[in-house]
Design a protein around this motif. Sequence first.
Motif, PDB file in Angstrom:
ATOM      1  N   HIS A 138      29.913  31.421  91.057  1.00 54.28           N
ATOM      2  CA  HIS A 138      30.718  32.582  91.111  1.00 54.28           C
ATOM      3  C   HIS A 138      31.143  32.783  92.274  1.00 54.28           C
ATOM      4  CE1 HIS A 138      30.051  34.056  86.887  1.00 54.28           C
ATOM      5  NE2 HIS A 138      28.889  33.474  87.078  1.00 54.28           N
ATOM      6  N   ALA A 139      32.308  33.257  92.725  1.00 62.37           N
ATOM      7  CA  ALA A 139      32.880  33.684  94.028  1.00 62.37           C
ATOM      8  C   ALA A 139      33.822  34.716  93.751  1.00 62.37           C
ATOM      9  CB  ALA A 139      33.577  32.471  94.585  1.00 62.37           C
ATOM     10  N   ALA A 140      33.742  35.630  94.953  1.00 60.50           N
ATOM     11  CA  ALA A 140      34.593  37.073  94.882  1.00 60.50           C
ATOM     12  C   ALA A 140      35.190  37.308  96.231  1.00 60.50           C
ATOM     13  CB  ALA A 140      33.551  38.191  94.322  1.00 60.50           C
ATOM     14  N   ASP A 141      36.234  38.110  96.105  1.00 60.27           N
ATOM     15  CA  ASP A 141      36.846  38.332  97.323  1.00 60.27           C
ATOM     16  C   ASP A 141      37.838  39.422  96.899  1.00 60.27           C
ATOM     17  OD1 ASP A 141      37.399  36.673 100.349  1.00 60.27           O
ATOM     18  OD2 ASP A 141      38.756  38.137  99.841  1.00 60.27           O
ATOM     19  N   ILE A 142      38.052  40.360  97.729  1.00 60.95           N
ATOM     20  CA  ILE A 142      39.136  41.478  97.776  1.00 60.95           C
ATOM     21  C   ILE A 142      40.440  41.259  97.773  1.00 60.95           C
ATOM     22  CG2 ILE A 142      39.314  42.203 100.053  1.00 60.95           C
ATOM     23  CD1 ILE A 142      38.729  44.967  98.906  1.00 60.95           C
ATOM     24  N   GLY A 152      41.609  27.232  93.355  1.00 59.24           N
ATOM     25  CA  GLY A 152      41.708  25.835  93.320  1.00 59.24           C
ATOM     26  C   GLY A 152      40.737  25.140  93.817  1.00 59.24           C
ATOM     27  N   ASN A 153      39.683  25.459  94.849  1.00 60.39           N
ATOM     28  CA  ASN A 153      38.686  24.744  95.338  1.00 60.39           C
ATOM     29  C   ASN A 153      37.503  24.799  94.548  1.00 60.39           C
ATOM     30  OD1 ASN A 153      39.824  23.930  97.911  1.00 60.39           O
ATOM     31  ND2 ASN A 153      39.757  25.877  98.596  1.00 60.39           N
ATOM     32  N   LEU A 154      37.412  25.623  93.643  1.00 56.10           N
ATOM     33  CA  LEU A 154      36.172  25.666  92.804  1.00 56.10           C
ATOM     34  C   LEU A 154      36.473  25.234  91.337  1.00 56.10           C
ATOM     35  CD1 LEU A 154      34.848  29.125  93.943  1.00 56.10           C
ATOM     36  CD2 LEU A 154      33.788  26.625  94.505  1.00 56.10           C
ATOM     37  N   ALA A 155      37.703  24.705  91.077  1.00 52.24           N
ATOM     38  CA  ALA A 155      38.032  24.625  89.500  1.00 52.24           C
ATOM     39  C   ALA A 155      37.331  23.307  89.118  1.00 52.24           C
ATOM     40  CB  ALA A 155      39.710  24.379  89.589  1.00 52.24           C
ATOM     41  N   ALA A 156      37.287  22.240  90.080  1.00 56.35           N
ATOM     42  CA  ALA A 156      36.506  21.208  89.497  1.00 56.35           C
ATOM     43  C   ALA A 156      34.940  21.060  89.309  1.00 56.35           C
ATOM     44  CB  ALA A 156      36.730  20.067  90.557  1.00 56.35           C
ATOM     45  N   VAL A 157      34.447  22.362  89.858  1.00 52.70           N
ATOM     46  CA  VAL A 157      32.848  22.418  89.615  1.00 52.70           C
ATOM     47  C   VAL A 157      32.898  23.611  88.511  1.00 52.70           C
ATOM     48  CG1 VAL A 157      32.432  21.596  91.791  1.00 52.70           C
ATOM     49  CG2 VAL A 157      32.737  24.269  91.459  1.00 52.70           C
ATOM     50  N   GLY A 158      33.905  24.009  87.978  1.00 54.59           N
ATOM     51  CA  GLY A 158      33.822  25.059  86.828  1.00 54.59           C
ATOM     52  C   GLY A 158      33.471  26.540  87.483  1.00 54.59           C
ATOM     53  N   GLY A 159      33.770  26.706  88.773  1.00 58.52           N
ATOM     54  CA  GLY A 159      33.662  27.875  89.349  1.00 58.52           C
ATOM     55  C   GLY A 159      34.334  29.048  88.748  1.00 58.52           C
ATOM     56  N   ARG A 160      33.845  30.392  88.817  1.00 60.65           N
ATOM     57  CA  ARG A 160      34.667  31.592  88.424  1.00 60.65           C
ATOM     58  C   ARG A 160      34.790  32.150  89.437  1.00 60.65           C
ATOM     59  NH1 ARG A 160      30.991  32.660  83.280  1.00 60.65           N
ATOM     60  NH2 ARG A 160      29.744  30.931  84.293  1.00 60.65           N
ATOM     61  N   VAL A 161      36.071  32.797  89.961  1.00 61.25           N
ATOM     62  CA  VAL A 161      36.477  33.312  91.038  1.00 61.25           C
ATOM     63  C   VAL A 161      36.737  34.638  90.540  1.00 61.25           C
ATOM     64  CG1 VAL A 161      37.715  33.340  92.881  1.00 61.25           C
ATOM     65  CG2 VAL A 161      36.954  31.294  92.029  1.00 61.25           C
TER      66      VAL A 161
END
Length: 276
Positions: A138-142, A152-161
Motif C-alpha cells: 500500500h502507498a499513500a500521499d496527500i 503507475g509505478n506500483l501497478a505491476a506489483v498489485g500495489g494499492r495507492v
Amino acid sequence: MPVSPPSPSSPSPSPSSSGFPPASRDRIAAELRAAGCVFAEDEADLVLAAARTPAEAAALVGRRVTGLPLELVLGWAGFAGLRIAVAPGVFIPRRRTEHLVAEALAQAPGAAVVVDLCCGSGAVGAALAAALDGPEVHAADIDPAAVRCAEGNLAAVGGRVHQGDLFAALPGSLRGRVDILAANVPYVPTGEVALLPAEARDHEPTAALDGGADGLDVLRRVAAEASQWLAPGGCLLAETSERQAPAAVDAFTRAGLTTRLAVSEELYAHVVIGVG
C-alpha cells in the motif's frame, strides 16, 4: 526529504548504441557542463540513449539547460536498480533513500505487508516489492499528482495507492498488520526551503519538502500513530538529517518504539528505525 539535487544513478548506456557519432556525446556534455551540470558526461549518455534523432536530443538538452531536473527530462529516475517513472510536480526519489530500503529489508526480510507513506512516486514501495516475496503493498500521499504517479509505478506489483493525509488515507483493515512502514517524510525546516537547490525548490511540491519549523512536524505525527498500525515486531523507518537525528530518535522513543539510528556514510543518509 533529501535537500541536494539527485545525480544519475543508473548505468550509462554507450552513446554508440543509439546511432549517434561519438562527437555528439562530447558536444552535448560540453553544453551541459556550461549550464552547470556536474555529471555532464553521464547525463549526455542518458540523453543520447533516450533520443531517437539529433533533433530529439537537442530538445532534451534544451529542457535540461533551462534547469529542468534530468529525471523530468528523461521521464524516469534510477532508484534501487529500478527505473521509476516521474512526473512534473512529484518529488523525485534520491539515491540516499536507498539506505532506507536496505535497512527495511534487513529489519524485516520476510515482510508480508508494506506501507509506503508520503510515497511521492512510489519508489520506496516499488523497491521493497521487488526485493520481497510478493508482499501486499500500500502507498499513500496527500498530493493527487503523486498518487497518479505511484499508481503507475506500483501497478505491476498489485500495489494499492491511497490519497489522503498520512494514516487517514489508509484502509482500517491495515491496523496491526503492517510489517514495514516506510515514511520518507518531508524534513526540511520551513525557513530553509528557500535555500534548497533550484531543481528541488522550483520543480517539486513544497508539501513534499517542508517539515515545519524544525523539520520534524510530520515525522512526529507519523511516530505518534505508528504503533496502532504495526504488526507485532513491525518496523517504522523514516529518513532525517544528521542534525535532526537526535530529536527524531527521541520522537520515536517517546512513541513507545524500540529505536535505533542507521547511518550510511557513503550515501550521507540517516534513517531512524523503530520497532513496535
